[in-house]
Design an enzyme around this catalytic site. Structure first.
Site, PDB file in Angstrom:
ATOM      1  N   VAL A 258       0.902  -1.153   0.000  1.00  0.00           N
ATOM      2  CA  VAL A 258       0.000   0.000   0.000  1.00  0.00           C
ATOM      3  C   VAL A 258       0.942   1.204   0.000  1.00  0.00           C
ATOM      4  O   VAL A 258       1.492   1.566   1.038  1.00  0.00           O
ATOM      5  CB  VAL A 258      -0.921   0.003   1.228  1.00  0.00           C
ATOM      6  CG1 VAL A 258      -1.814   1.239   1.232  1.00  0.00           C
ATOM      7  CG2 VAL A 258      -1.772  -1.268   1.256  1.00  0.00           C
ATOM      8  N   PRO A 259       1.178   1.815  -1.170  1.00  0.00           N
ATOM      9  CA  PRO A 259       2.366   2.650  -1.361  1.00  0.00           C
ATOM     10  C   PRO A 259       2.289   4.055  -0.771  1.00  0.00           C
ATOM     11  O   PRO A 259       2.243   5.056  -1.492  1.00  0.00           O
ATOM     12  CB  PRO A 259       2.497   2.687  -2.891  1.00  0.00           C
ATOM     13  CG  PRO A 259       1.090   2.584  -3.376  1.00  0.00           C
ATOM     14  CD  PRO A 259       0.394   1.655  -2.415  1.00  0.00           C
ATOM     15  N   CYS A 260       2.335   4.132   0.546  1.00  0.00           N
ATOM     16  CA  CYS A 260       2.322   5.439   1.193  1.00  0.00           C
ATOM     17  C   CYS A 260       3.591   6.228   0.885  1.00  0.00           C
ATOM     18  O   CYS A 260       3.616   7.456   1.027  1.00  0.00           O
ATOM     19  CB  CYS A 260       2.119   5.294   2.702  1.00  0.00           C
ATOM     20  SG  CYS A 260       3.254   4.161   3.507  1.00  0.00           S
ATOM     21  N   HIS A 261       4.656   5.535   0.429  1.00  0.00           N
ATOM     22  CA  HIS A 261       5.894   6.239   0.075  1.00  0.00           C
ATOM     23  C   HIS A 261       5.723   7.081  -1.179  1.00  0.00           C
ATOM     24  O   HIS A 261       6.577   7.927  -1.472  1.00  0.00           O
ATOM     25  CB  HIS A 261       7.040   5.234  -0.123  1.00  0.00           C
ATOM     26  CG  HIS A 261       6.779   4.220  -1.194  1.00  0.00           C
ATOM     27  ND1 HIS A 261       5.950   3.132  -1.006  1.00  0.00           N
ATOM     28  CD2 HIS A 261       7.247   4.127  -2.474  1.00  0.00           C
ATOM     29  CE1 HIS A 261       5.915   2.420  -2.121  1.00  0.00           C
ATOM     30  NE2 HIS A 261       6.686   2.995  -3.024  1.00  0.00           N
TER      31      HIS A 261
END
Length: 295
Positions: A258-261
């Protein structure tokens, strides 16, 4: 327990994890000295390798040269990605990626636990966990019978605090260490050869209703693209909720997948990251290599 012939070969990930240790030192030096625009020789010395070794390492780890990697991490580079990605969330909705189908390059399907399951602190839920090598250091993989529930990262010697941090999110769950069970998931996540639409990665989201909505929006940011906290808030029809979005992004329990970056500040600054800003730099640079290779 998996039989020996079914345990996946993690040797490539072990190599990537060893490479990351050098990459981490290189990024740390660059972040501290970027105003001086250090030469590759100085970066290599700080990372403890020769310039030639650093060049080959980046080629092996990220698929791009150190120079291309550094360009991907500059403020100007981030701003350009933001300009290119201005309508990325709108675009993904338009092409039908908002449902539980192919949400991004990892090919993820997801479901959310009920509010009651979240409020209970995970009571009645069994979570299996194990630490595995990854391109970003030691990765803590956590899974239920329904799918991947947690993914975190630890710097050398910090495995215990990382595990405690993740357990604190669901304090009433039952935890069982089973690295053999989670090894296949780790390989599925970090080995691009395993990113197949026919075998989507199952993810279970455990959080409040608002947090889950934010995490679902993150799943729609394609690899190689960025968005802002205000952009996510606008997509959720809550334009004044940037701070709340930021808090939900910070609580994302399934890092990288879940690409919070891929969420940064309006200025193009990378801002913070729960598992370390150096690791956020590394993820974006590594993904830039994947996108470059696929172009």
């Amino acid at each position: 327990m998996l039989s020996p012939d079914r345990i996946p070969d993690l040797a490539p990930l072990q190599t990537a994890a060893a490479d990351y240790d050098v990459v981490r030192r290189a990024i740390g030096y660059i972040r501290e000295n970027w105003r001086e625009q250090p030469e590759i020789e100085a970066i290599a010395e700080a990372a403890g390798v020769t310039p030639t070794e650093l060049h080959h390492l980046f080629r092996r780890w990220a698929g791009i040269t150190p120079k291309a990697f550094l360009q991907a991490l500059t403020l100007d580079g981030a701003r350009q990605l933001l300009r290119d990605s201005a309508s990325v969330l709108d675009a993904t909705y338009e092409v039908g990626l908002s449902g539980p189908s192919r949400l991004h390059d990892l090919f993820v399907t997801h479901e959310a636990m009920s509010p009651g399951e979240w409020k209970s602190g995970g009571e009645g839920t069994t979570i299996y966990f194990g630490f595995h090598p990854s391109p970003f250091g030691s990765a803590l993989v956590m899974a239920t019978g329904r799918g991947l529930a947690g993914l975190a990262f630890a710097d050398p010697g910090k495995e215990r605090p990382t595990l405690a941090d993740m357990k604190g999110r669901w304090p009433r769950a039952t935890y069982i260490e089973d690295s053999a069970r989670t090894a296949a998931i780790a390989k599925r996540i970090f080995d691009p050869a395993q990113w197949q639409a026919q075998q989507p990665l199952r993810v279970v989201l455990i959080g409040t209703d608002f947090e889950v909505r934010v995490w679902e929006a993150l799943l729609q940011i394609p690899m190689g693209q960025l968005t802002t906290y205000s952009g996510v808030a606008a997509k959720l029809a809550k334009p004044n909720a940037s701070r709340a979005v930021g808090a939900a992004v910070g609580k994302n329990p399934i890092s990288f997948v879940v690409p919070c970056h891929r969420v940064i500040g309006k200025s193009g600054a990378l801002t913070g990251y729960h598992w370390g800003i150096t690791r956020k730099h590394a993820m974006l640079g590594w993904e830039a290599g994947r996108v470059s290779a696929a172009a």
